[in-house]
Design an enzyme around this catalytic site. Sequence first.
Site, short mmCIF file in Angstrom:
data_model
loop_
_atom_site.label_atom_id
_atom_site.label_comp_id
_atom_site.label_asym_id
_atom_site.label_seq_id
_atom_site.Cartn_x
_atom_site.Cartn_y
_atom_site.Cartn_z
N HIS A 72 0.84 -1.20 0.00
CA HIS A 72 0.00 0.00 0.00
C HIS A 72 0.88 1.25 0.00
CE1 HIS A 72 -3.89 -1.91 1.80
NE2 HIS A 72 -3.38 -2.61 0.81
N TYR A 200 -9.01 5.16 7.94
CA TYR A 200 -9.16 5.50 9.36
C TYR A 200 -10.23 6.59 9.43
CZ TYR A 200 -4.73 3.13 10.52
OH TYR A 200 -3.73 2.21 10.70
N PRO A 292 -3.54 -0.02 19.01
CA PRO A 292 -3.30 -0.49 17.63
C PRO A 292 -3.48 0.56 16.54
CG PRO A 292 -5.36 -1.40 18.50
CD PRO A 292 -4.69 -0.69 19.63
N LYS A 296 1.72 -0.40 15.10
CA LYS A 296 3.15 -0.45 15.42
C LYS A 296 3.61 -1.68 16.21
CE LYS A 296 4.68 3.22 13.52
NZ LYS A 296 4.61 2.70 12.15
N TYR A 384 4.26 6.47 10.05
CA TYR A 384 3.42 5.31 9.73
C TYR A 384 4.23 4.25 8.96
CZ TYR A 384 -0.88 2.75 8.87
OH TYR A 384 -1.85 1.78 8.86
P1 RFL Z 1 2.71 -12.15 21.52
O1 RFL Z 1 2.23 -12.20 20.10
O2 RFL Z 1 1.72 -11.86 22.58
O3 RFL Z 1 3.42 -13.54 21.81
C1 RFL Z 1 3.83 -13.92 23.10
C2 RFL Z 1 3.81 -15.42 23.19
O4 RFL Z 1 4.25 -15.82 24.49
C3 RFL Z 1 3.43 -16.88 24.94
N1 RFL Z 1 3.47 -16.94 26.40
C4 RFL Z 1 4.17 -17.86 27.10
N2 RFL Z 1 4.96 -18.85 26.70
C5 RFL Z 1 5.53 -19.62 27.68
N3 RFL Z 1 5.31 -19.45 29.00
C6 RFL Z 1 4.52 -18.45 29.43
N4 RFL Z 1 4.31 -18.26 30.73
C7 RFL Z 1 3.91 -17.60 28.47
N5 RFL Z 1 3.09 -16.53 28.53
C8 RFL Z 1 2.82 -16.15 27.29
C9 RFL Z 1 2.06 -16.56 24.38
O5 RFL Z 1 1.24 -17.71 24.28
C10 RFL Z 1 2.41 -15.99 23.01
O6 RFL Z 1 2.41 -16.96 21.99
O7 RFL Z 1 3.89 -11.09 21.68
P2 RFL Z 1 5.08 -10.71 20.68
O8 RFL Z 1 5.70 -11.96 20.10
O9 RFL Z 1 5.92 -9.73 21.37
O10 RFL Z 1 4.34 -10.02 19.42
C11 RFL Z 1 3.67 -8.81 19.56
C12 RFL Z 1 2.50 -8.70 18.57
O11 RFL Z 1 1.72 -9.87 18.65
C13 RFL Z 1 1.63 -7.47 18.84
O12 RFL Z 1 2.43 -6.36 19.13
C14 RFL Z 1 0.73 -7.08 17.63
O13 RFL Z 1 -0.24 -8.08 17.39
C15 RFL Z 1 0.03 -5.75 17.91
N6 RFL Z 1 -0.91 -5.35 16.84
C16 RFL Z 1 -0.47 -4.76 15.67
N7 RFL Z 1 0.84 -4.59 15.46
C17 RFL Z 1 1.27 -4.07 14.27
O14 RFL Z 1 2.49 -3.89 14.11
N8 RFL Z 1 0.43 -3.73 13.25
C18 RFL Z 1 -0.91 -3.88 13.38
O15 RFL Z 1 -1.64 -3.61 12.41
C19 RFL Z 1 -1.40 -4.38 14.63
N9 RFL Z 1 -2.71 -4.55 14.82
C20 RFL Z 1 -2.28 -5.55 17.01
C21 RFL Z 1 -3.18 -5.12 15.96
C22 RFL Z 1 -2.80 -6.15 18.14
C23 RFL Z 1 -4.16 -6.31 18.26
N10 RFL Z 1 -4.63 -6.94 19.43
C24 RFL Z 1 -5.37 -8.14 19.39
C25 RFL Z 1 -4.05 -6.53 20.69
C26 RFL Z 1 -4.53 -5.28 16.08
C27 RFL Z 1 -5.04 -5.84 17.24
C28 RFL Z 1 -6.53 -5.95 17.34
C1 PHB Z 2 -5.44 -4.53 10.81
O1 PHB Z 2 -5.52 -4.70 9.57
O2 PHB Z 2 -5.72 -5.43 11.61
C2 PHB Z 2 -4.99 -3.22 11.32
C3 PHB Z 2 -4.61 -2.23 10.44
C4 PHB Z 2 -4.21 -0.99 10.93
C5 PHB Z 2 -4.21 -0.76 12.29
C6 PHB Z 2 -4.57 -1.77 13.17
C7 PHB Z 2 -4.98 -3.00 12.69
O3 PHB Z 2 -3.84 0.45 12.75
#
Ligand code: RFL
Ligand code: PHB
Length: 391
Positions: A72, A200, A292, A296, A384
């Site tokens: 994009h 957005y 979110p 980032k 971004y």
């Molecule tokens: P995770 O993905 O939470 O993984 C951590 C892992 O550790 C395990 N764990 C354990 N393992 C062993 N022993 C224990 N005691 C443990 N406790 C926990 C867990 O089961 C898990 O598998 O962290 P990590 O690896 O640091 O990754 C971070 C990302 O997942 C997170 O920052 C992103 O998903 C955030 N996020 C977004 N980030 C972006 O860069 N771009 C996006 O568009 C974006 N959109 C989002 C998001 C997060 C969202 N939610 C659900 C919070 C959109 C949403 C809705």
């Molecule tokens: C997504 O596609 O899940 C998404 C995109 C942009 C954001 C957060 C989540 O800022």
Amino acid sequence: MRTQTGIVGGGPSGLLLAHLLHLEGIDSVVLEARSEEYVIERVRAGVLEQGMVDLMTAIGLGERLRREGLIHHGINISFAGTRHRIDMHELTGRAITVYGQNEVQKDLNQARRATGRPTFHEVEDLTLHDFAGDSPRIRYRHREEDHELACDFIAGCDGFHGVCRPSIPEGSCTAFERTYPYGWLGILAEAAPASEELVYTWTERGFSLFSMRSPTITRLYLQCAPDEDIHRWPDEKIWDELLKRLTTRDGWKPNVGPVLQKGVTGMRSFVVEPMRYGSLFLAGDAAHIVPPTGAKGLNLAAADVYVLSQALAAFYKSGRRDLLDAYSDTCLRRVWRAQRFSWWMTSMLHLSGDENAFDRRRQLAELDYLTSSRAAMTSLAENYVGFPIIG
Ligand code: RFL
Ligand code: PHB
């Protein structure tokens, strides 16, 4: 059992670190609490910065990403019924790629498997020991047997609710935190994306976001209460609200289709400083959370583990500790930049519920300025698309 780096958590941080270390000839063991399928299926991030795409490509994991990722060049900011495009590529020369975290996770799992180095899923009762010094150990149960893993370093990649950060003795780290009086209700729908780029949207009814995962899957979010009960939201009500918020005056609206998944997430800004205690290094969501709105979280996680892999590589190659000592400060600079940006995007686009008519006018004035000033658009675009990771 013994390894060089014990990695707690097999999410994106843990597995990307494991692969980066493998490429540097450093051994690791990954310990994950959940099943492999569970970690892959979690619906989360979708936007990869150019720097993360460059990193995945540089380490040989860019092939499917290049084939299936959607590049994009711009995003849309919508308010008062009109979408305004910000051409990030024209402003910065960089772009973002839409590629689900699920897909990143699949690529990382496959890469790990190919190295033959161990990942243990569904580990229980994991505890950290002696990590103030340089002979830390991790104890855990796996398949009903107790194990102890001796290592040189522990990487705490276990997310916000993990055990690593809370294991650090009280008073050794400082937490900075902000919660928001709203959350996001997100759905994944079987519907072709109605726009090629993200939208957005600010409305008097609250924030809404149009995104996607593939040419046949749309991802949508709407601002809701932080503790919203998803059961109060049958699919028709969700679509009704999304269409009210997202439809623009020119008649644009998302395509409607079967809802494949839905859920509510709270919003939080959180940083722990320093991101290290003795031989324990925190990375990704274990050390920081962003709301979110700036997309980032996953990108910050990738940047942390890249910095950590380089510091560990320098240590094993030449005994240098300076990069390990600089790890926290190096990461925190990027983390705080992303915190500022994520907070700003969030505050500009959401209604907090206690604002008055002045605050709403101010938000609209900010959106008007943002979408009509090249300087303001460039500032958004630069943040971004993100700053380079490999440097
Ligand atoms: P995770 O993905 O939470 O993984 C951590 C892992 O550790 C395990 N764990 C354990 N393992 C062993 N022993 C224990 N005691 C443990 N406790 C926990 C867990 O089961 C898990 O598998 O962290 P990590 O690896 O640091 O990754 C971070 C990302 O997942 C997170 O920052 C992103 O998903 C955030 N996020 C977004 N980030 C972006 O860069 N771009 C996006 O568009 C974006 N959109 C989002 C998001 C997060 C969202 N939610 C659900 C919070 C959109 C949403 C809705
Ligand atoms: C997504 O596609 O899940 C998404 C995109 C942009 C954001 C957060 C989540 O800022």
